[in-house]
Design a protein around this motif. Sequence first.
Motif, mmCIF file in Angstrom:
data_model
loop_
_atom_site.group_PDB
_atom_site.id
_atom_site.type_symbol
_atom_site.label_atom_id
_atom_site.label_comp_id
_atom_site.label_asym_id
_atom_site.label_seq_id
_atom_site.Cartn_x
_atom_site.Cartn_y
_atom_site.Cartn_z
ATOM 1 N N SER A 314 0.824 -1.208 0.000
ATOM 2 C CA SER A 314 0.000 0.000 0.000
ATOM 3 C C SER A 314 0.860 1.260 0.000
ATOM 4 O O SER A 314 2.022 1.258 0.423
ATOM 5 N N ILE A 315 0.262 2.339 -0.449
ATOM 6 C CA ILE A 315 0.944 3.639 -0.439
ATOM 7 C C ILE A 315 1.268 4.050 0.997
ATOM 8 O O ILE A 315 2.347 4.597 1.264
ATOM 9 N N ALA A 316 0.356 3.764 1.925
ATOM 10 C CA ALA A 316 0.571 4.161 3.322
ATOM 11 C C ALA A 316 1.856 3.549 3.865
ATOM 12 O O ALA A 316 2.681 4.248 4.484
ATOM 13 N N MET A 321 7.634 3.561 5.471
ATOM 14 C CA MET A 321 8.986 3.020 5.378
ATOM 15 C C MET A 321 9.952 4.064 4.838
ATOM 16 O O MET A 321 11.081 4.195 5.325
ATOM 17 N N ALA A 322 9.517 4.844 3.864
ATOM 18 C CA ALA A 322 10.380 5.889 3.302
ATOM 19 C C ALA A 322 10.717 6.948 4.344
ATOM 20 O O ALA A 322 11.821 7.514 4.342
ATOM 21 N N ALA A 323 9.776 7.203 5.249
ATOM 22 C CA ALA A 323 9.980 8.212 6.286
ATOM 23 C C ALA A 323 10.707 7.660 7.506
ATOM 24 O O ALA A 323 10.964 8.396 8.464
ATOM 25 N N GLY A 324 11.015 6.382 7.505
ATOM 26 C CA GLY A 324 11.704 5.776 8.641
ATOM 27 C C GLY A 324 10.818 5.498 9.834
ATOM 28 O O GLY A 324 11.311 5.269 10.941
ATOM 29 N N LEU A 325 9.491 5.487 9.619
ATOM 30 C CA LEU A 325 8.556 5.232 10.712
ATOM 31 C C LEU A 325 8.391 3.749 10.991
ATOM 32 O O LEU A 325 7.853 3.368 12.036
ATOM 33 N N GLU A 326 8.808 2.915 10.054
ATOM 34 C CA GLU A 326 8.856 1.474 10.253
ATOM 35 C C GLU A 326 9.929 0.914 9.322
ATOM 36 O O GLU A 326 10.256 1.524 8.302
ATOM 37 N N THR A 327 10.486 -0.231 9.687
ATOM 38 C CA THR A 327 11.481 -0.864 8.822
ATOM 39 C C THR A 327 10.870 -1.968 7.972
ATOM 40 O O THR A 327 11.424 -2.339 6.938
ATOM 41 N N ASP A 328 9.721 -2.498 8.402
ATOM 42 C CA ASP A 328 9.090 -3.628 7.730
ATOM 43 C C ASP A 328 7.591 -3.400 7.644
ATOM 44 O O ASP A 328 6.980 -2.853 8.571
ATOM 45 N N SER A 329 6.995 -3.853 6.545
ATOM 46 C CA SER A 329 5.548 -3.760 6.389
ATOM 47 C C SER A 329 4.868 -4.985 7.010
ATOM 48 O O SER A 329 5.338 -6.110 6.831
#
Length: 447
Positions: A314-316, A321-329
């Motif tokens: 998903s785009i979300a 991940m691009a913003a560094g808010l998580e490393t894995d989906s």
Amino acid sequence: MSLSQAAWKAEQAIGHNDNAITAQDVTNPGLNREKWGDPTETMKALCWMGKNNVQMVDTPKPKIIEPRDVILKVTGSTVCGSDLHLLHGSVVEMQKGDILGHEFCGIVESKGAEVTNLDIGQRVVASFQIACGDCYYCAQKLSSQCERTNSNTIEKGMYGGNTAGMFGYSHFTGGFAGGQAEYVRVPLGDVNLLKLPDDVPDEKGLYLSDVVCTSWNCVVDTGVKEGDVVAIWGAGPIGQMCADFSFMNGAKRVIMIDQNWRLDFVKSKYPKVELVDFSKLSNTKGVVNRLKEMVDGRGPDVALECVAGEYPKSIAHKLEMAAGLETDSPEILNEMIESVRNYGRVGITGVYVGFTNHFNIGSLMERGIRFIGNGQAPVHLYWHELLKKIQSGEIDPLKMVTHRVRVEDLDKVYAKFDARADGMQKVYVETKFSAPPCKGSPALTTY
């Protein structure tokens, strides 16, 4: 400087723990030739040079630096899907010039004074993890969790404990030069090498280093049993072997979820496997709904994750991940949790390196889902048994191998593998030391 390189700098500033009994951060003999490299001989090796950048280089051949070392002439290696996590920078603490490759076999060229169970000239396969052979976990053959071969402080802080050291897999796992090269140093070689008998060619024995043991661990650790319906996310080599091994352990049905030509390949090699092309399903619950429809309205008994967490749908999650808010989906994990029947079992073998958001813990708890992190497979626990199955023909690793390539072409192979081009699944990488191809090996492809 990439995040991966910055993390390595941070580890250097913090300093390692003091638990390791073997030298750390020896990722390329050329980075300290006086201590680690042969003074005159060089070799070809595949090195990480930055995010999305690997190159073939000439670098010094490794030399013995510890009394339990073994130097191998590499006769076979391969590229693993988890190598792409290094290429993409998803796994942290890479240093420019690190030699990659955690799956390899070879011939003993030289050995340290304390290695008494191997002879010069013997054919062997290495486990991808480096174990001491004596600690709490090694005594149980749980070699991937060895307590004395990885002293990385950041890993221990993130995970609450260290894993074993691993070949060619960043300083996060100890910093050991890998086997995508013509020579490799095997620390604690008396423990981490398995002799290959004459009736098992390198093209089959090689895969005991990781993919065969990892797939077996995924199936048996998640508890696949007689009569189970098993759903597998990912039609790569691990997923394919998991399909085979699920049937071997009694599963009555196996369903595989992926897309494009990879499903066609599976159908040609594993005709009993049922297929779901997620790209042709219309909504975010498409996979969940389809699996419920296919299995009595309840869903499969078991779900196996053979992909990894670095591939958001998903785009979300791409933005997070691009913003560094998580490393894995968590998207595949949530699909698995929601797809299996109540009290079903979910096993995670694809690589997840850090943290994730929007994980459906409510479904996990309320429906009694058994959520199992399979861990890095403890190769030493399984490789003797699985070698016998290869000898008997019960397991044929060549079913998943699509290409035979040269070590000098590995940088180009990475590009093809990353793009999923040329129908590339598992490769066999030959060197100047390799024997002639065995029966059933793919013809050599050059790039």
